[in-house]
Enzyme design. Structure first.
Site, PDB file in Angstrom:
ATOM      1  N   ASP A  82       6.569  -8.145   6.726  1.00 54.19           N
ATOM      2  CA  ASP A  82       6.026  -6.806   6.954  1.00 54.19           C
ATOM      3  C   ASP A  82       7.055  -5.754   6.529  1.00 54.19           C
ATOM      4  O   ASP A  82       8.206  -5.795   6.981  1.00 54.19           O
ATOM      5  CB  ASP A  82       5.712  -6.683   8.455  1.00 54.19           C
ATOM      6  CG  ASP A  82       4.963  -5.418   8.788  1.00 54.19           C
ATOM      7  OD1 ASP A  82       4.280  -4.873   7.903  1.00 54.19           O
ATOM      8  OD2 ASP A  82       5.076  -4.971   9.954  1.00 54.19           O
ATOM      9  N   ASP A 104       7.505  -2.631   0.448  1.00 52.55           N
ATOM     10  CA  ASP A 104       7.249  -1.232   0.805  1.00 52.55           C
ATOM     11  C   ASP A 104       8.307  -0.335   0.182  1.00 52.55           C
ATOM     12  O   ASP A 104       9.383  -0.132   0.736  1.00 52.55           O
ATOM     13  CB  ASP A 104       7.236  -1.076   2.332  1.00 52.55           C
ATOM     14  CG  ASP A 104       7.107   0.389   2.736  1.00 52.55           C
ATOM     15  OD1 ASP A 104       6.864   1.240   1.850  1.00 52.55           O
ATOM     16  OD2 ASP A 104       7.262   0.674   3.933  1.00 52.55           O
TER      17      ASP A 104
HETATM   18  P1  13P Z   1       2.751  -0.608  15.575  1.00 50.65           P
HETATM   19  O1  13P Z   1       4.043  -1.188  16.039  1.00 50.65           O
HETATM   20  O2  13P Z   1       2.639   0.849  15.809  1.00 50.65           O
HETATM   21  O3  13P Z   1       1.568  -1.375  16.086  1.00 50.65           O
HETATM   22  O4  13P Z   1       2.726  -0.769  13.994  1.00 50.65           O
HETATM   23  C1  13P Z   1       2.788  -2.042  13.466  1.00 50.65           C
HETATM   24  C2  13P Z   1       2.771  -1.989  12.010  1.00 50.65           C
HETATM   25  O5  13P Z   1       2.084  -1.207  11.391  1.00 50.65           O
HETATM   26  C3  13P Z   1       3.622  -2.946  11.325  1.00 50.65           C
HETATM   27  O6  13P Z   1       3.575  -2.798   9.958  1.00 50.65           O
END
Ligand code: 13P
Length: 281
Positions: A82, A104
Protein backbone atom coordinates in the site's frame (compact mmCIF):
# COMPACT_ATOMS: atom_id res chain seq x y z
CA UNK A 1 -5.68 -21.69 -2.39
CA UNK A 2 -2.80 -19.70 -3.93
CA UNK A 3 -2.91 -15.92 -3.64
CA UNK A 4 -5.00 -14.16 -6.31
CA UNK A 5 -3.91 -10.92 -7.94
CA UNK A 6 -5.91 -7.67 -7.80
CA UNK A 7 -7.27 -8.10 -11.32
CA UNK A 8 -8.94 -11.41 -10.41
CA UNK A 9 -10.56 -9.82 -7.36
CA UNK A 10 -11.59 -6.66 -9.19
CA UNK A 11 -13.20 -8.74 -11.96
CA UNK A 12 -15.03 -10.78 -9.32
CA UNK A 13 -16.21 -7.56 -7.67
CA UNK A 14 -17.54 -6.18 -10.96
CA UNK A 15 -19.37 -9.38 -11.76
CA UNK A 16 -20.99 -9.58 -8.32
CA UNK A 17 -21.51 -5.84 -7.80
CA UNK A 18 -19.43 -5.64 -4.63
CA UNK A 19 -16.48 -3.50 -3.59
CA UNK A 20 -13.30 -5.33 -2.59
CA UNK A 21 -12.13 -4.57 0.95
CA UNK A 22 -8.42 -3.68 0.91
CA UNK A 23 -7.52 -3.89 4.54
CA UNK A 24 -4.18 -3.11 6.17
CA UNK A 25 -2.37 -5.57 8.44
CA UNK A 26 1.08 -5.50 9.99
CA UNK A 27 1.06 -8.72 11.99
CA UNK A 28 -0.38 -12.21 12.05
CA UNK A 29 -3.30 -11.51 14.39
CA UNK A 30 -4.68 -8.63 12.31
CA UNK A 31 -4.26 -10.59 9.09
CA UNK A 32 -6.00 -13.63 10.63
CA UNK A 33 -8.88 -11.41 11.79
CA UNK A 34 -9.35 -9.88 8.33
CA UNK A 35 -9.30 -13.24 6.55
CA UNK A 36 -11.62 -14.83 9.11
CA UNK A 37 -14.15 -12.01 8.56
CA UNK A 38 -13.77 -12.37 4.77
CA UNK A 39 -14.46 -16.08 5.07
CA UNK A 40 -17.55 -15.54 7.22
CA UNK A 41 -18.88 -13.02 4.68
CA UNK A 42 -17.80 -15.09 1.66
CA UNK A 43 -16.08 -11.95 0.35
CA UNK A 44 -12.70 -11.64 -1.36
CA UNK A 45 -10.12 -9.54 0.48
CA UNK A 46 -6.91 -7.71 -0.30
CA UNK A 47 -4.60 -7.69 2.70
CA UNK A 48 -2.15 -4.80 2.39
CA UNK A 49 1.09 -3.76 4.03
CA UNK A 50 1.34 0.00 4.42
CA UNK A 51 4.68 1.20 3.01
CA UNK A 52 5.88 2.30 6.46
CA UNK A 53 5.16 -1.16 7.88
CA UNK A 54 7.11 -3.12 5.27
CA UNK A 55 10.37 -2.87 7.22
CA UNK A 56 8.65 -3.46 10.55
CA UNK A 57 6.77 -6.60 9.50
CA UNK A 58 8.96 -7.95 6.68
CA UNK A 59 7.38 -8.43 3.27
CA UNK A 60 8.41 -12.09 3.19
CA UNK A 61 6.81 -12.72 6.60
CA UNK A 62 3.55 -11.00 5.61
CA UNK A 63 3.37 -12.92 2.33
CA UNK A 64 3.99 -16.22 4.13
CA UNK A 65 1.23 -15.49 6.67
CA UNK A 66 -1.18 -14.48 3.88
CA UNK A 67 -0.42 -17.68 2.00
CA UNK A 68 -1.10 -19.83 5.06
CA UNK A 69 -4.32 -17.89 5.70
CA UNK A 70 -5.33 -18.42 2.09
CA UNK A 71 -4.80 -22.17 2.51
CA UNK A 72 -7.22 -22.15 5.44
CA UNK A 73 -9.78 -20.01 3.64
CA UNK A 74 -12.41 -20.49 0.96
CA UNK A 75 -12.29 -16.94 -0.43
CA UNK A 76 -9.93 -15.22 -2.85
CA UNK A 77 -7.10 -13.43 -1.08
CA UNK A 78 -4.58 -10.99 -2.54
CA UNK A 79 -1.51 -9.60 -0.77
CA UNK A 80 -0.56 -6.05 -1.60
CA UNK A 81 1.86 -3.20 -0.94
CA UNK A 82 0.00 0.00 0.00
CA UNK A 83 1.43 3.40 -1.07
CA UNK A 84 4.72 1.96 -2.29
CA UNK A 85 7.25 4.80 -2.33
CA UNK A 86 9.59 3.64 -5.09
CA UNK A 87 10.33 1.09 -7.78
CA UNK A 88 12.74 -0.58 -5.34
CA UNK A 89 10.08 -0.99 -2.64
CA UNK A 90 7.61 -2.38 -5.17
CA UNK A 91 10.28 -4.80 -6.43
CA UNK A 92 11.06 -5.94 -2.89
CA UNK A 93 7.39 -6.88 -2.38
CA UNK A 94 7.08 -8.48 -5.83
CA UNK A 95 10.20 -10.54 -5.10
CA UNK A 96 8.65 -11.57 -1.76
CA UNK A 97 5.63 -12.93 -3.67
CA UNK A 98 3.03 -10.16 -3.27
CA UNK A 99 0.23 -10.39 -5.83
CA UNK A 100 -0.36 -6.64 -6.07
CA UNK A 101 1.62 -3.45 -5.48
CA UNK A 102 0.70 0.21 -5.29
CA UNK A 103 3.23 2.71 -6.55
CA UNK A 104 2.32 6.15 -5.22
CA UNK A 105 4.24 8.95 -6.88
CA UNK A 106 1.24 11.28 -7.01
CA UNK A 107 3.25 14.06 -5.37
CA UNK A 108 5.89 13.93 -8.14
CA UNK A 109 5.53 15.62 -11.52
CA UNK A 110 3.39 13.86 -14.14
CA UNK A 111 6.19 12.65 -16.42
CA UNK A 112 8.26 11.17 -13.58
CA UNK A 113 5.14 9.51 -12.14
CA UNK A 114 4.37 7.97 -15.55
CA UNK A 115 7.98 6.83 -16.12
CA UNK A 116 8.40 5.13 -12.73
CA UNK A 117 4.89 3.67 -12.71
CA UNK A 118 5.50 2.15 -16.15
CA UNK A 119 8.71 0.52 -14.86
CA UNK A 120 6.73 -1.05 -12.02
CA UNK A 121 3.96 -2.15 -14.42
CA UNK A 122 6.50 -3.85 -16.71
CA UNK A 123 8.13 -5.73 -13.84
CA UNK A 124 4.83 -6.61 -12.13
CA UNK A 125 2.84 -7.67 -15.18
CA UNK A 126 5.69 -9.94 -16.27
CA UNK A 127 5.07 -11.89 -13.05
CA UNK A 128 1.25 -11.73 -12.99
CA UNK A 129 1.29 -9.07 -10.25
CA UNK A 130 -1.26 -6.21 -10.41
CA UNK A 131 -0.45 -2.51 -10.06
CA UNK A 132 -2.35 0.37 -8.45
CA UNK A 133 -1.27 4.02 -8.67
CA UNK A 134 -2.68 7.32 -7.46
CA UNK A 135 -3.49 10.69 -8.99
CA UNK A 136 -4.52 13.75 -7.04
CA UNK A 137 -3.56 14.07 -3.38
CA UNK A 138 -5.15 12.05 -0.62
CA UNK A 139 -4.14 14.08 2.45
CA UNK A 140 -4.26 13.27 6.16
CA UNK A 141 -7.65 13.36 7.86
CA UNK A 142 -6.86 16.25 10.20
CA UNK A 143 -7.38 18.67 7.25
CA UNK A 144 -10.57 20.62 6.56
CA UNK A 145 -12.89 19.52 3.72
CA UNK A 146 -11.67 22.57 1.73
CA UNK A 147 -8.04 21.49 2.13
CA UNK A 148 -8.95 17.92 1.15
CA UNK A 149 -10.78 19.26 -1.93
CA UNK A 150 -7.60 20.99 -3.14
CA UNK A 151 -6.17 17.53 -3.86
CA UNK A 152 -9.09 16.31 -5.99
CA UNK A 153 -8.22 14.10 -8.97
CA UNK A 154 -8.66 15.71 -12.39
CA UNK A 155 -10.67 13.24 -14.58
CA UNK A 156 -8.97 14.33 -17.80
CA UNK A 157 -5.46 13.81 -16.39
CA UNK A 158 -6.55 10.54 -14.76
CA UNK A 159 -7.74 9.12 -18.08
CA UNK A 160 -4.46 10.06 -19.74
CA UNK A 161 -2.41 8.62 -16.85
CA UNK A 162 -4.16 5.25 -17.07
CA UNK A 163 -3.54 5.11 -20.85
CA UNK A 164 0.11 6.18 -20.41
CA UNK A 165 0.92 3.64 -17.69
CA UNK A 166 -1.24 0.53 -18.20
CA UNK A 167 -2.05 0.27 -14.47
CA UNK A 168 -4.79 -2.07 -13.25
CA UNK A 169 -6.58 0.32 -10.88
CA UNK A 170 -6.37 3.98 -9.88
CA UNK A 171 -6.70 5.55 -6.42
CA UNK A 172 -8.50 8.88 -6.60
CA UNK A 173 -9.05 11.86 -4.35
CA UNK A 174 -12.78 12.63 -4.01
CA UNK A 175 -13.10 13.83 -0.41
CA UNK A 176 -11.79 11.04 1.80
CA UNK A 177 -8.50 11.27 3.72
CA UNK A 178 -6.13 9.01 5.64
CA UNK A 179 -6.40 8.52 9.39
CA UNK A 180 -8.84 9.89 11.98
CA UNK A 181 -11.10 12.66 10.64
CA UNK A 182 -11.11 15.96 12.48
CA UNK A 183 -14.09 17.17 10.41
CA UNK A 184 -16.85 15.11 8.81
CA UNK A 185 -15.63 14.28 5.30
CA UNK A 186 -17.54 15.67 2.33
CA UNK A 187 -17.52 13.25 -0.58
CA UNK A 188 -17.75 14.81 -4.03
CA UNK A 189 -20.10 12.24 -5.58
CA UNK A 190 -20.33 14.25 -8.82
CA UNK A 191 -16.57 14.02 -9.34
CA UNK A 192 -16.56 10.33 -8.37
CA UNK A 193 -19.30 9.66 -10.96
CA UNK A 194 -17.29 11.46 -13.63
CA UNK A 195 -14.17 9.44 -12.78
CA UNK A 196 -16.12 6.17 -12.83
CA UNK A 197 -17.58 7.09 -16.23
CA UNK A 198 -14.40 8.27 -17.92
CA UNK A 199 -11.40 6.41 -16.48
CA UNK A 200 -10.73 3.10 -18.23
CA UNK A 201 -9.78 1.07 -15.16
CA UNK A 202 -11.32 0.23 -11.77
CA UNK A 203 -11.47 3.11 -9.28
CA UNK A 204 -10.06 2.85 -5.74
CA UNK A 205 -11.05 5.00 -2.76
CA UNK A 206 -8.65 5.35 0.17
CA UNK A 207 -9.26 6.58 3.72
CA UNK A 208 -12.17 4.25 4.49
CA UNK A 209 -11.82 4.69 8.28
CA UNK A 210 -14.40 6.96 9.86
CA UNK A 211 -16.09 7.75 6.54
CA UNK A 212 -19.84 7.70 7.32
CA UNK A 213 -21.46 4.34 6.46
CA UNK A 214 -24.09 5.97 4.23
CA UNK A 215 -21.34 7.66 2.17
CA UNK A 216 -19.45 4.38 1.79
CA UNK A 217 -22.67 2.63 0.83
CA UNK A 218 -23.35 5.24 -1.86
CA UNK A 219 -19.82 4.88 -3.28
CA UNK A 220 -20.26 1.08 -3.31
CA UNK A 221 -23.56 1.46 -5.18
CA UNK A 222 -21.91 3.80 -7.67
CA UNK A 223 -19.31 1.12 -8.44
CA UNK A 224 -16.01 1.83 -6.70
CA UNK A 225 -13.91 -1.30 -7.09
CA UNK A 226 -11.74 -1.24 -3.95
CA UNK A 227 -11.97 0.54 -0.60
CA UNK A 228 -8.86 0.90 1.56
CA UNK A 229 -9.23 0.77 5.34
CA UNK A 230 -6.46 0.80 7.94
CA UNK A 231 -6.89 3.08 10.95
CA UNK A 232 -10.22 1.57 12.12
CA UNK A 233 -8.54 -1.84 12.47
CA UNK A 234 -5.47 -0.50 14.24
CA UNK A 235 -7.63 1.49 16.65
CA UNK A 236 -9.81 -1.55 17.39
CA UNK A 237 -6.66 -3.60 18.06
CA UNK A 238 -5.15 -0.98 20.39
CA UNK A 239 -8.44 -0.31 22.20
CA UNK A 240 -9.01 -4.01 22.85
CA UNK A 241 -5.49 -4.47 24.25
CA UNK A 242 -5.83 -1.33 26.36
CA UNK A 243 -9.06 -2.49 27.96
CA UNK A 244 -7.71 -6.03 28.38
CA UNK A 245 -4.68 -4.81 30.31
CA UNK A 246 -6.82 -2.42 32.31
CA UNK A 247 -8.85 -5.39 33.52
CA UNK A 248 -6.01 -7.93 33.96
CA UNK A 249 -2.61 -8.05 35.63
CA UNK A 250 0.30 -7.25 33.29
CA UNK A 251 1.58 -10.82 33.46
CA UNK A 252 -1.70 -12.36 32.36
CA UNK A 253 -2.10 -14.89 29.57
CA UNK A 254 -0.64 -13.20 26.49
CA UNK A 255 -2.66 -15.40 24.11
CA UNK A 256 -5.87 -14.20 25.77
CA UNK A 257 -4.79 -10.59 25.34
CA UNK A 258 -3.98 -11.06 21.65
CA UNK A 259 -7.22 -13.02 21.12
CA UNK A 260 -9.22 -10.07 22.42
CA UNK A 261 -7.43 -7.76 19.94
CA UNK A 262 -7.94 -10.21 17.08
CA UNK A 263 -11.67 -10.54 17.84
CA UNK A 264 -12.06 -6.76 17.98
CA UNK A 265 -10.47 -6.36 14.53
CA UNK A 266 -12.68 -9.14 13.15
CA UNK A 267 -15.83 -7.37 14.39
CA UNK A 268 -14.82 -4.16 12.61
CA UNK A 269 -13.98 -6.08 9.43
CA UNK A 270 -17.37 -7.84 9.48
CA UNK A 271 -19.12 -4.46 9.65
CA UNK A 272 -17.06 -3.16 6.70
CA UNK A 273 -17.78 -6.27 4.62
CA UNK A 274 -21.53 -5.91 5.29
CA UNK A 275 -21.47 -2.52 3.59
CA UNK A 276 -19.08 -3.51 0.79
CA UNK A 277 -21.22 -6.53 -0.17
CA UNK A 278 -24.67 -5.01 0.44
CA UNK A 279 -25.66 -4.94 -3.25
CA UNK A 280 -24.17 -8.32 -4.12
CA UNK A 281 -25.76 -10.23 -7.01
P1 13P B 1 -7.44 4.83 6.69
O1 13P B 1 -6.33 4.47 7.62
O2 13P B 1 -7.91 6.22 6.87
O3 13P B 1 -8.55 3.82 6.71
O4 13P B 1 -6.83 4.79 5.23
C1 13P B 1 -6.32 3.59 4.76
C2 13P B 1 -5.80 3.75 3.41
O5 13P B 1 -6.35 4.43 2.58
C3 13P B 1 -4.59 3.02 3.11
O6 13P B 1 -4.14 3.25 1.83
Amino acid sequence: MALSNYVELLNYAKEHKITVGAFNALNMEILQALVSAADKMDAPVIVQTYHRHVDFAGADYMKAIAEVASGHSGVKIAMGLDHGRSYDQAKLCIDAGYSGVMIDLASEDYDYNVKETRRVVELAHGKGVSVEAELGTIVDADRTPDEIARGYTDPEVAGRFVRDTGIDCLAVSVGTAHGTYKYTPEINFGLLGELLDTVQCPIVVHGGSGTPDEDVEKMVRMGIAKLNVGTDFFNAYNDALYSFYTEHTPHCDIAEALSSARSAVEQVALRKFHILTRFRI
